[in-house]
Enzyme design. Structure first.
Site, PDB file in Angstrom:
ATOM      1  N   SER A 207       7.815  22.676  20.111  1.00  0.00           N
ATOM      2  CA  SER A 207       7.369  21.946  21.298  1.00  0.00           C
ATOM      3  C   SER A 207       5.836  21.933  21.384  1.00  0.00           C
ATOM      4  O   SER A 207       5.194  21.442  20.456  1.00  0.00           O
ATOM      5  CB  SER A 207       8.029  22.570  22.524  1.00  0.00           C
ATOM      6  OG  SER A 207       7.973  21.696  23.607  1.00  0.00           O
ATOM      7  N   GLU A 337      17.608  17.353  22.778  1.00  0.00           N
ATOM      8  CA  GLU A 337      16.319  17.654  23.404  1.00  0.00           C
ATOM      9  C   GLU A 337      16.398  17.758  24.936  1.00  0.00           C
ATOM     10  O   GLU A 337      17.070  18.628  25.458  1.00  0.00           O
ATOM     11  CB  GLU A 337      15.270  16.602  22.981  1.00  0.00           C
ATOM     12  CG  GLU A 337      15.024  16.573  21.464  1.00  0.00           C
ATOM     13  CD  GLU A 337      14.152  17.715  20.967  1.00  0.00           C
ATOM     14  OE1 GLU A 337      13.794  18.616  21.733  1.00  0.00           O
ATOM     15  OE2 GLU A 337      13.838  17.723  19.736  1.00  0.00           O
ATOM     16  N   HIS A 455      16.619  20.990  23.546  1.00  0.00           N
ATOM     17  CA  HIS A 455      15.264  21.427  23.206  1.00  0.00           C
ATOM     18  C   HIS A 455      15.242  22.955  23.117  1.00  0.00           C
ATOM     19  O   HIS A 455      15.759  23.623  24.002  1.00  0.00           O
ATOM     20  CB  HIS A 455      14.337  20.942  24.332  1.00  0.00           C
ATOM     21  CG  HIS A 455      12.880  20.998  24.010  1.00  0.00           C
ATOM     22  ND1 HIS A 455      12.308  20.265  22.992  1.00  0.00           N
ATOM     23  CD2 HIS A 455      11.859  21.678  24.592  1.00  0.00           C
ATOM     24  CE1 HIS A 455      11.004  20.495  22.969  1.00  0.00           C
ATOM     25  NE2 HIS A 455      10.703  21.346  23.921  1.00  0.00           N
TER      26      HIS A 455
END
Ligand SMILES: *[C@@H]1O[C@H](CO)[C@@H](O)[C@H](O)[C@H]1NC(C)=O
Ligand SMILES: *[C@@H]1O[C@H](CO)[C@@H](O)[C@H](O)[C@H]1NC(C)=O
Ligand SMILES: *[C@@H]1O[C@H](CO)[C@@H](O)[C@H](O)[C@H]1NC(C)=O
Ligand SMILES: *[C@@H]1O[C@H](CO)[C@@H](O)[C@H](O)[C@H]1NC(C)=O
Ligand SMILES: *[C@@H]1O[C@H](CO)[C@@H](O)[C@H](O)[C@H]1NC(C)=O
Ligand SMILES: *[C@@H]1O[C@H](CO)[C@@H](O)[C@H](O)[C@H]1NC(C)=O
Length: 551
Positions: A207, A337, A455
């Site tokens: 990220s 995600e 995610h």
């Protein structure tokens, strides 16, 4: 300092009184001496842990909002037996947080088991540049250390304390990234003493950590400090060029803590006097719609004010002009995600109504679209993703979820992969993580079960994430996934190529590097498989809305 000396001696005495083999491991590098502890991996292998080592002077008082000041020598032995604090951010009561947070953690197989110097994996934690930490309650090396690698995790300054950027010499920005550079330089000076090879450093991040990894590849400050790179679910190449300052955030921060906003110097001078706790705790008041936008602070392209610049050129231009230090690169993302962000909208009547009725105002916030002249793009996306009438039903949840995924991750990562496969002179591997295991960073509130590969979910199989999930044992498909993910990182750290060369038979497939035309990628699920052209369905729409030159 005094506290450190006392702690160190108490520990040493304790160990010698016990008179057993449980003494603390110590390391002496050219910078100083470090006292660690022993711990064991998932498979019961002993390793040495050195945590909470300051790599830069405490960034407090007159050093707040300044670039990091590296620590080159430690006059006294360093007590590295415990985690340092997380950098200021909202946290549960009693959690160890402090502005004096620039620490590094080193994990290494025990000395007797190290035959040669080992590849180093330097992990940059996620958290949107405003949250999380490299502490071992978040990212413990219990899986990776079953292989012959040295693992390094770090803290870097977050949010206003790390990314204040007024677009002038007072706060040129990127201090959190300059912290990462200081930590990478620490690795160059010290890691050999911990058993690591300073000429074989893999930078890996997820990220915001993945965004950081790519930026090190183009930053003049990071040249020569690493040799391979892994980006999980993050790209600095988005819809348009990167900002050159974050002045509106500086104004917002000033307002939230009662500082004047008349000028840049009023803002910076006042913010310098505000207790760090107040800055850290103000995070949740920056959001504009629910918890959107997901990203607030970000790296900026720094104009020249005489400072050492981390990012002098926009990432898109830097890649196109090949102003980078190309190294073998893995670019990865998960399938789902931020799909769950759709539920937070649909389950809240107020948010659902606002998004439905004010789509043109809300869409740029939630999907992180450029805000100028956005109405055409927002209308087009609403049509394409079939969101003309938002309802609290499963179709809307799916479509809105897809839009969150594509806007925040699929398109930026598609774009990065394409640019890098065209311009990097080193190989680029593309990867798509679709596995759903026992746990996830998003679990259905009713069933408490995972419903997608969210995610950060790939991190579950790379690090023991103790603050939230149980340790994965040695049986079951989750355990198999740990073996595979660790093998990929281990091969890549050693060879600059993730493929099996004999001692990682779990990787029973050939994974070709990607290419600009067909873009082959590895899909990681219960089985491994190779496919082509990730993110084809909507790529044309996004390219049309936000065109760039690729060549
Ligand atoms: C050893 O590692 C485990 C798992 O990361 C952790 O819970 C434990 O606190 C560690 N032991 C020490 C003494 O730090
Ligand atoms: C900021 O501007 C306001 C109104 O223009 C003025 O009253 C105030 O004195 C100024 N504050 C500072 C610190 O200059
Ligand atoms: C709905 O969202 C609003 C705005 O973020 C928030 O204030 C409110 O608490 C939420 N309601 C529920 C029931 O979660
Ligand atoms: C949305 O639907 C779910 C069930 O499908 C229900 O539990 C929830 O109360 C609904 N929320 C709103 C705001 O209508
Ligand atoms: C807004 O977008 C339209 C359509 O793409 C374009 O013709 C126009 O020049 C844009 N205006 C500005 C101010 O960018
Ligand atoms: C899930 O956890 C249970 C209990 O720890 C374990 O028995 C099972 O094998 C795990 N499942 C997978 C897919 O690893």
């Amino acid at each position: 300092m005094l506290l450190f000396i006392i702690l160190c001696c108490v520990l040493a005495i304790h160990a010698s009184e016990e008179g057993k083999a449980v003494q603390n491991p110590t390391v002496r590098s050219s910078s100083g001496e470090f006292l660690g502890i022993y711990n064991v991996t998932r498979r019961g292998r002993s390793f040495e842990a050195y945590r909470g080592i300051r790599y830069a002077e405490p960034p407090v008082k007159e050093l707040r909002f300044q670039p990091p000041v590296p620590i080159l020598r430690y006059e006294k032995p360093v007590d590295a037996t415990k985690n340092g604090p997380a950098c200021p951010q909202p946290s549960s009561p009693g959690y160890y947080v402090d502005e004096d947070c620039l620490t590094i953690n080193v994990y290494s197989p025990v000395k007797a088991e190290r035959k040669a110097s080992l590849p180093v994996i330097f992990f940059i934690h996620p958290g949107g540049f405003y949250s999380m930490t490299g502490r071992s309650d978040l990212f413990a090396p219990d899986y990776l250390l079953d292989r012959d690698v040295v693992v390094v995790t770090i803290n870097y300054r977050l949010a206003t304390l790390g990314f204040l950027s007024t677009g002038d010499s007072l706060a040129p920005g990127n201090n959190g990234l300059k912290d990462q550079v200081a930590a990478l330089q620490w690795v160059q000076r010290n890691i050999a003493a911990f058993g690591g090879d300073p000429h074989l450093v893999t930078i890996a991040g997820c990220s915001s950590g993945a965004v950081s990894v790519m930026l090190h590849m183009i930053s003049p400050m990071s040249k020569g400090l690493f040799h391979r790179a892994i980006s999980l679910s993050g790209s600095p190449v988005r819809k348009t060029r990167s900002p050159t300052h974050l002045y509106p955030l500086a104004v917002r921060q000033a307002e939230l803590v009662g500082c004047p906003t008349n000028s840049s110097s009023d803002i910076v001078n006042c913010l310098r006097t505000v207790p760090w706790r107040d800055l850290g705790l103000s995070l949740n008041r920056f959001y504009e719609f629910g918890y959107d936008p997901l990203t607030l602070w970000s790296p900026v392209v720094e104009a020249d004010f005489g400072q050492e610049r981390f990012l002098p050129v926009d990432p898109i231009d830097a890649i196109r002009e090949r102003k980078m230090h190309p190294v073998p690169f893995i670019i990865s993302r998960t399938k789902d995600e931020f799909f769950w962000k759709a539920f937070t909208v649909l389950k809240n009547e107020t948010l659902l109504r606002r998004m439905n009725e004010n789509w043109e105002d809300i869409a740029p916030i939630s999907f992180m679209l450029p805000r100028d002249n956005s109405s055409l793009a927002t209308q087009r996306l609403r049509q394409e993703y079939n969101l003309v009438d938002l309802k609290n039903d499963s179709d809307t949840a799916y479509n809105l979820g897809r839009l969150y995924v594509d806007a925040i991750e699929s398109f930026p990562i598609y774009r990065l992969t394409k640019l890098m496969s065209i311009h990097s002179t080193a190989p680029v591997w593309s990867c798509f993580f679709t596995y759903i295991g026992n746990n996830s960073f998003y679990q259905d509130p009713a069933t408490k079960k995972p419903v997608g590969s969210a995610h950060h979910d790939d991190l579950l199989y790379l690090f023991y994430i103790a603050y939230r999930f149980p340790k994965i044992g040695s049986q079951g498909t989750d355990a198999d996934m740990v073996d595979r993910m660790i093998d990929i990182w281990y091969n890549f750290a050693r060879y600059g190529d993730p493929n099996n060369r004999g001692d990682t038979p779990e990787l029973d497939i050939h994974w070709p590097a990607t290419s600009p035309t067909t873009r082959p990628y590895l899909q990681i699920d219960k089985q491994l498989s190779i496919h082509e052209n990730l993110f084809d369905q909507f790529a044309a729409t996004w390219e049309e809305l936000y065109p760039i030159q690729y060549y």
